[in-house]
Scaffold this motif. Structure first.
Motif, PDB file in Angstrom:
ATOM      1  N   SER A  16       0.855  -1.190   0.000  1.00  0.00           N
ATOM      2  CA  SER A  16       0.000   0.000   0.000  1.00  0.00           C
ATOM      3  C   SER A  16       0.886   1.233   0.000  1.00  0.00           C
ATOM      4  CB  SER A  16      -0.901   0.023   1.237  1.00  0.00           C
ATOM      5  OG  SER A  16      -1.794  -1.072   1.225  1.00  0.00           O
ATOM      6  N   TYR A  17       0.441   2.238  -0.765  1.00  0.00           N
ATOM      7  CA  TYR A  17       1.191   3.494  -0.808  1.00  0.00           C
ATOM      8  C   TYR A  17       0.225   4.670  -0.745  1.00  0.00           C
ATOM      9  CZ  TYR A  17       0.100   3.252  -5.849  1.00  0.00           C
ATOM     10  OH  TYR A  17      -0.536   3.149  -7.064  1.00  0.00           O
ATOM     11  N   ASN A  41      -3.514   3.593  -2.127  1.00  0.00           N
ATOM     12  CA  ASN A  41      -3.712   2.519  -3.093  1.00  0.00           C
ATOM     13  C   ASN A  41      -3.044   1.253  -2.583  1.00  0.00           C
ATOM     14  OD1 ASN A  41      -5.022   4.266  -4.837  1.00  0.00           O
ATOM     15  ND2 ASN A  41      -3.171   4.772  -5.947  1.00  0.00           N
ATOM     16  N   THR A  42      -3.672   0.120  -2.840  1.00  0.00           N
ATOM     17  CA  THR A  42      -3.134  -1.173  -2.443  1.00  0.00           C
ATOM     18  C   THR A  42      -3.019  -2.041  -3.686  1.00  0.00           C
ATOM     19  OG1 THR A  42      -4.121  -0.961  -0.248  1.00  0.00           O
ATOM     20  CG2 THR A  42      -3.474  -3.176  -0.949  1.00  0.00           C
ATOM     21  N   ILE A  43      -1.839  -2.612  -3.867  1.00  0.00           N
ATOM     22  CA  ILE A  43      -1.546  -3.399  -5.065  1.00  0.00           C
ATOM     23  C   ILE A  43      -0.954  -4.752  -4.674  1.00  0.00           C
ATOM     24  CG2 ILE A  43      -1.196  -1.369  -6.533  1.00  0.00           C
ATOM     25  CD1 ILE A  43       1.849  -1.798  -6.170  1.00  0.00           C
ATOM     26  N   ARG A  62       5.536   5.522  -7.980  1.00  0.00           N
ATOM     27  CA  ARG A  62       6.135   6.661  -8.698  1.00  0.00           C
ATOM     28  C   ARG A  62       5.452   6.862 -10.048  1.00  0.00           C
ATOM     29  NH1 ARG A  62      11.272   4.541  -6.539  1.00  0.00           N
ATOM     30  NH2 ARG A  62      11.863   5.950  -4.842  1.00  0.00           N
ATOM     31  N   GLU A  63       5.076   5.771 -10.700  1.00  0.00           N
ATOM     32  CA  GLU A  63       4.378   5.869 -11.985  1.00  0.00           C
ATOM     33  C   GLU A  63       3.004   6.520 -11.819  1.00  0.00           C
ATOM     34  OE1 GLU A  63       5.292   5.268 -15.212  1.00  0.00           O
ATOM     35  OE2 GLU A  63       7.277   5.104 -14.308  1.00  0.00           O
ATOM     36  N   SER A  64       2.434   6.412 -10.626  1.00  0.00           N
ATOM     37  CA  SER A  64       1.118   6.991 -10.353  1.00  0.00           C
ATOM     38  C   SER A  64       1.191   8.463  -9.982  1.00  0.00           C
ATOM     39  CB  SER A  64       0.444   6.243  -9.192  1.00  0.00           C
ATOM     40  OG  SER A  64       0.300   4.893  -9.498  1.00  0.00           O
ATOM     41  N   SER A  65       2.393   9.005  -9.930  1.00  0.00           N
ATOM     42  CA  SER A  65       2.537  10.376  -9.431  1.00  0.00           C
ATOM     43  C   SER A  65       3.182  11.308 -10.457  1.00  0.00           C
ATOM     44  CB  SER A  65       3.323  10.377  -8.113  1.00  0.00           C
ATOM     45  OG  SER A  65       4.619   9.859  -8.307  1.00  0.00           O
ATOM     46  N   LEU A  81       3.651  11.356  -4.332  1.00  0.00           N
ATOM     47  CA  LEU A  81       3.895  10.192  -3.489  1.00  0.00           C
ATOM     48  C   LEU A  81       4.371  10.632  -2.107  1.00  0.00           C
ATOM     49  CD1 LEU A  81       4.200   7.131  -3.090  1.00  0.00           C
ATOM     50  CD2 LEU A  81       6.487   7.337  -4.103  1.00  0.00           C
ATOM     51  N   VAL A  82       3.653  10.192  -1.080  1.00  0.00           N
ATOM     52  CA  VAL A  82       4.078  10.419   0.301  1.00  0.00           C
ATOM     53  C   VAL A  82       4.983   9.270   0.721  1.00  0.00           C
ATOM     54  CG1 VAL A  82       3.334  10.779   2.690  1.00  0.00           C
ATOM     55  CG2 VAL A  82       1.963  11.699   0.794  1.00  0.00           C
ATOM     56  N   GLY A  83       4.601   8.044   0.366  1.00  0.00           N
ATOM     57  CA  GLY A  83       5.435   6.884   0.672  1.00  0.00           C
ATOM     58  C   GLY A  83       4.633   5.607   0.809  1.00  0.00           C
ATOM     59  N   ILE A  84       5.343   4.552   1.118  1.00  0.00           N
ATOM     60  CA  ILE A  84       4.755   3.227   1.326  1.00  0.00           C
ATOM     61  C   ILE A  84       4.173   3.165   2.737  1.00  0.00           C
ATOM     62  CG2 ILE A  84       5.246   0.741   1.465  1.00  0.00           C
ATOM     63  CD1 ILE A  84       5.522   1.754  -1.378  1.00  0.00           C
ATOM     64  N   THR A  85       2.957   2.657   2.858  1.00  0.00           N
ATOM     65  CA  THR A  85       2.336   2.537   4.181  1.00  0.00           C
ATOM     66  C   THR A  85       2.328   1.109   4.705  1.00  0.00           C
ATOM     67  OG1 THR A  85       0.142   2.336   3.174  1.00  0.00           O
ATOM     68  CG2 THR A  85       0.855   4.556   3.828  1.00  0.00           C
ATOM     69  N   ASP A  86       2.454   0.130   3.801  1.00  0.00           N
ATOM     70  CA  ASP A  86       2.431  -1.266   4.246  1.00  0.00           C
ATOM     71  C   ASP A  86       3.016  -2.187   3.189  1.00  0.00           C
ATOM     72  OD1 ASP A  86       1.774  -2.895   6.410  1.00  0.00           O
ATOM     73  OD2 ASP A  86      -0.330  -2.325   6.377  1.00  0.00           O
TER      74      ASP A  86
END
Length: 125
Positions: A16-17, A41-43, A62-65, A81-86
């Motif tokens: 998740s990011y 978002n969770t992928i 990064r591609e989403s931003s 992008l703030v960062g990865i959350t999980d």
């Protein structure tokens, strides 16, 4: 074989990011006290290790931003992008009913637990 809770035995991870929406010309876009619309978002990513899953998640994020022109006026905007959350390993083969994520919650009253669930028709967007 030793069990490692950080390693997916099936080679899949949930990542998740967090993105925040900014108008690029806004003077407060980097103000830590400003409020921003955000999207988590969770992928799924295929990876051999937790670290590889993190790197793949960052690459997708990064591609989403990428900046673009938004709205009828074509204002320069970006989901930054703030960062990865999980990053969570998946322990079961992907198929109907496979558990891919879980959340432990603090004890709550039954009436409050019931408020957490939604009806089938509530899921339509």
């Amino acid at each position: 074989m030793t069990y490692d809770k950080n390693l997916s035995p099936v080679g899949w991870y949930v990542v998740s990011y967090l993105l925040r929406f900014v108008e690029l010309n806004d003077d407060r876009k980097d103000d830590d006290e400003a409020r921003f619309l955000s999207w988590e978002n969770t992928i799924l990513v295929r990876a051999s290790t937790l670290d590889e899953a993190y790197k793949k998640g960052m690459s997708v994020a990064r591609e989403s931003s990428k900046p673009y022109k938004g709205g009828p006026e074509g204002v320069p905007v970006q989901w930054k992008l703030v960062g990865i959350t999980d990053v969570l390993p998946i322990y079961e083969e992907l198929e109907d009913g496979a558990e891919i994520i879980w959340t432990e919650r603090a004890p709550r009253k039954l009436k409050n637990l019931k408020q957490m669930v939604r009806r089938r028709e509530d899921f339509r967007q």
